[in-house]
Design a protein around this motif. Structure first.
Motif, PDB file in Angstrom:
ATOM      1  N   ARG A   1       2.377  12.959  10.648  1.00 33.90           N
ATOM      2  CA  ARG A   1       2.990  11.670  10.988  1.00 33.90           C
ATOM      3  C   ARG A   1       2.272  10.986  12.144  1.00 33.90           C
ATOM      4  O   ARG A   1       2.153   9.772  12.186  1.00 33.90           O
ATOM      5  CB  ARG A   1       4.464  11.870  11.372  1.00 33.90           C
ATOM      6  N   LYS A   2       1.774  11.812  13.079  1.00 31.10           N
ATOM      7  CA  LYS A   2       1.187  11.202  14.287  1.00 31.10           C
ATOM      8  C   LYS A   2      -0.204  10.617  14.062  1.00 31.10           C
ATOM      9  O   LYS A   2      -0.737   9.950  14.953  1.00 31.10           O
ATOM     10  CB  LYS A   2       1.157  12.214  15.429  1.00 31.10           C
ATOM     11  N   THR A   3      -0.801  10.830  12.879  1.00 29.93           N
ATOM     12  CA  THR A   3      -2.145  10.275  12.674  1.00 29.93           C
ATOM     13  C   THR A   3      -2.138   8.748  12.652  1.00 29.93           C
ATOM     14  O   THR A   3      -3.133   8.134  13.026  1.00 29.93           O
ATOM     15  CB  THR A   3      -2.805  10.802  11.384  1.00 29.93           C
TER      16      THR A   3
ATOM     17  N   LYS B   1       3.825   6.652   4.117  1.00 26.51           N
ATOM     18  CA  LYS B   1       4.042   5.371   4.828  1.00 26.51           C
ATOM     19  C   LYS B   1       3.036   5.221   5.982  1.00 26.51           C
ATOM     20  O   LYS B   1       3.209   4.400   6.867  1.00 26.51           O
ATOM     21  CB  LYS B   1       5.475   5.312   5.397  1.00 26.51           C
ATOM     22  N   LYS B   2       1.991   6.049   5.962  1.00 27.02           N
ATOM     23  CA  LYS B   2       1.006   6.057   7.050  1.00 27.02           C
ATOM     24  C   LYS B   2       0.447   4.665   7.317  1.00 27.02           C
ATOM     25  O   LYS B   2       0.319   4.239   8.460  1.00 27.02           O
ATOM     26  CB  LYS B   2      -0.142   7.019   6.696  1.00 27.02           C
TER      27      LYS B   2
ATOM     28  N   VAL C   1      -7.176  -0.693   5.955  1.00 24.93           N
ATOM     29  CA  VAL C   1      -6.146   0.216   6.488  1.00 24.93           C
ATOM     30  C   VAL C   1      -5.554   0.986   5.301  1.00 24.93           C
ATOM     31  O   VAL C   1      -4.379   0.899   4.978  1.00 24.93           O
ATOM     32  CB  VAL C   1      -5.071  -0.575   7.271  1.00 24.93           C
ATOM     33  N   GLY C   2      -6.397   1.733   4.649  1.00 24.73           N
ATOM     34  CA  GLY C   2      -6.053   2.456   3.435  1.00 24.73           C
ATOM     35  C   GLY C   2      -7.358   2.872   2.762  1.00 24.73           C
ATOM     36  O   GLY C   2      -8.427   2.825   3.361  1.00 24.73           O
TER      37      GLY C   2
ATOM     38  N   TYR D   1       0.837  -1.210   0.000  1.00 26.26           N
ATOM     39  CA  TYR D   1       0.000   0.000   0.000  1.00 26.26           C
ATOM     40  C   TYR D   1       0.870   1.257   0.000  1.00 26.26           C
ATOM     41  O   TYR D   1       0.431   2.319  -0.425  1.00 26.26           O
ATOM     42  CB  TYR D   1      -0.844   0.064   1.289  1.00 26.26           C
ATOM     43  N   ASN D   2       2.066   1.136   0.546  1.00 23.63           N
ATOM     44  CA  ASN D   2       2.898   2.307   0.823  1.00 23.63           C
ATOM     45  C   ASN D   2       3.613   2.806  -0.428  1.00 23.63           C
ATOM     46  O   ASN D   2       4.103   2.031  -1.225  1.00 23.63           O
ATOM     47  CB  ASN D   2       3.876   1.958   1.938  1.00 23.63           C
TER      48      ASN D   2
END
Length: 324
Positions: free
Chosen positions: A302-304, A37-38, A134-135, A21-22
């Motif tokens: 980034r923190k999400t 890269k979430k 997750v996407g 996915y990334n």
């Protein structure tokens, strides 16, 4: 029909993810504020917390051209063979200079995998009562145009495949990303079987007045909105939506770009606010016996990733999701 729908093992959770996915463009992806890269980071947090091992995850198949044509025009899919066109959608201008074969592999293939993940998650939600891709959540893409980092109309495809297979007759989309979901709105304009509730910051992109005509319950917010106003309005409007329309499935577009300091969402919702938001949507679905499929959509800090992981674990601790 499609190979995107398949059966999973009883021990697997309806958590859909593939490490592919990334997005990676040799570092060029850092030119966009989106954390490319979430999705990997969400899974990493879940593993570090001993919530999952990886064996429980479901790997989707990549959406093929024949799958994509269920929502997209041939002309639009052909346009993605031009790097300059993809650069506009991905909002990374330098992509226009790259060979299209590289653009296909580094960006569009991960997006087609996430699209396949959304379609599969729709089926799994009906079978298990819930599913999380997750996407996905590419809500700015419609059948004939992409935009806002969204190259494929995965929400439209998710619903259309379920209708085509006669697994559902109708659906509700609850879009809580900070931005208006103008893509699927254009696709479902004039389709009474799809009820759209969209709660978004009206001061930001895309401001698509034509697409707004498809929204049955429109909740327009302003920049800097905080937890209390946000959660009160969500509670009121989601309850009203579910009193007006009883869907066979609820597609929840759970963007985390509503988070305070997000550079694009411009809202002021806390981490706790996001976790409570997700909890309430799942609670309403459980209370009304409605299968729910969640897509992670936007979120540019980034923190999400950690917030999404924490939210998934909270949903489990509250009994709204489980492995079996």
């Amino acid at each position: 029909m499609t190979s995107l729908h398949f059966d999973i093992r009883p021990d697997q959770w309806p958590l859909v993810y593939d490490d592919r996915y990334n997005v990676s463009f040799c570092g060029l992806e850092k030119l966009h504020v989106f954390d490319s890269k979430k999705w990997r980071n969400i899974i990493q947090y879940l593993k570090e917390a001993d919530f999952i091992t990886g064996q429980e995850l479901v790997k989707p198949l990549e959406a093929k051209k024949s799958d994509l044509l269920v929502a997209h025009t041939k002309k639009y899919l052909k346009s993605l063979k031009w790097s300059a066109r993809v650069a506009i959608i991905a909002e990374v201008p330098v992509i226009a200079l790259l060979p299209n074969i590289m653009v296909q592999y580094a960006y569009l293939k991960p997006m087609r995998l996430q699209t396949g993940g959304s379609v599969l998650a729709g089926k799994l939600a009906l079978e298990r009562g819930w599913a999380i891709n997750v996407g996905g959540g590419f809500h700015h893409c419609s059948g004939d145009r992409g935009g806002g980092f969204c190259p494929y109309a995965d929400i439209t495809l998710l619903i259309r495949f379920l209708v085509m297979k006669e697994m559902i007759q109708n659906a509700m989309i609850v879009d809580l990303d900070a931005h208006q979901g103008n893509g699927y709105q254009r696709d479902f304009l004039g389709v009474p079987e799809v009820y759209i509730m969209d709660m978004y910051n009206k001061d930001i992109y895309p401001r698509d007045s034509h697409a707004k005509k498809a929204i049955r319950r429109k909740v327009e917010l302003h920049s800097r909105v905080e937890d209390l106003e946000y959660l009160v309005k969500l509670r009121k409007h989601l309850q009203l939506a579910l009193s007006e329309f009883k869907p066979d499935i609820l597609v929840y577009n759970a963007g985390t770009d509503i988070l305070d300091t997000d550079p694009l969402g411009l809202m002021c919702i806390t981490e706790i606010g996001i976790i409570k938001r997700d909890e309430f949507v799942f609670e309403m679905c459980k209370e009304n016996n409605i299968p729910i499929v969640m897509l992670t959509s936007g979120g540019y800090l980034r923190k999400t990733a950690k917030i999404i992981a924490d939210s998934i674990m909270n949903l489990h601790s509250k009994g709204f999701i489980s492995g079996q």
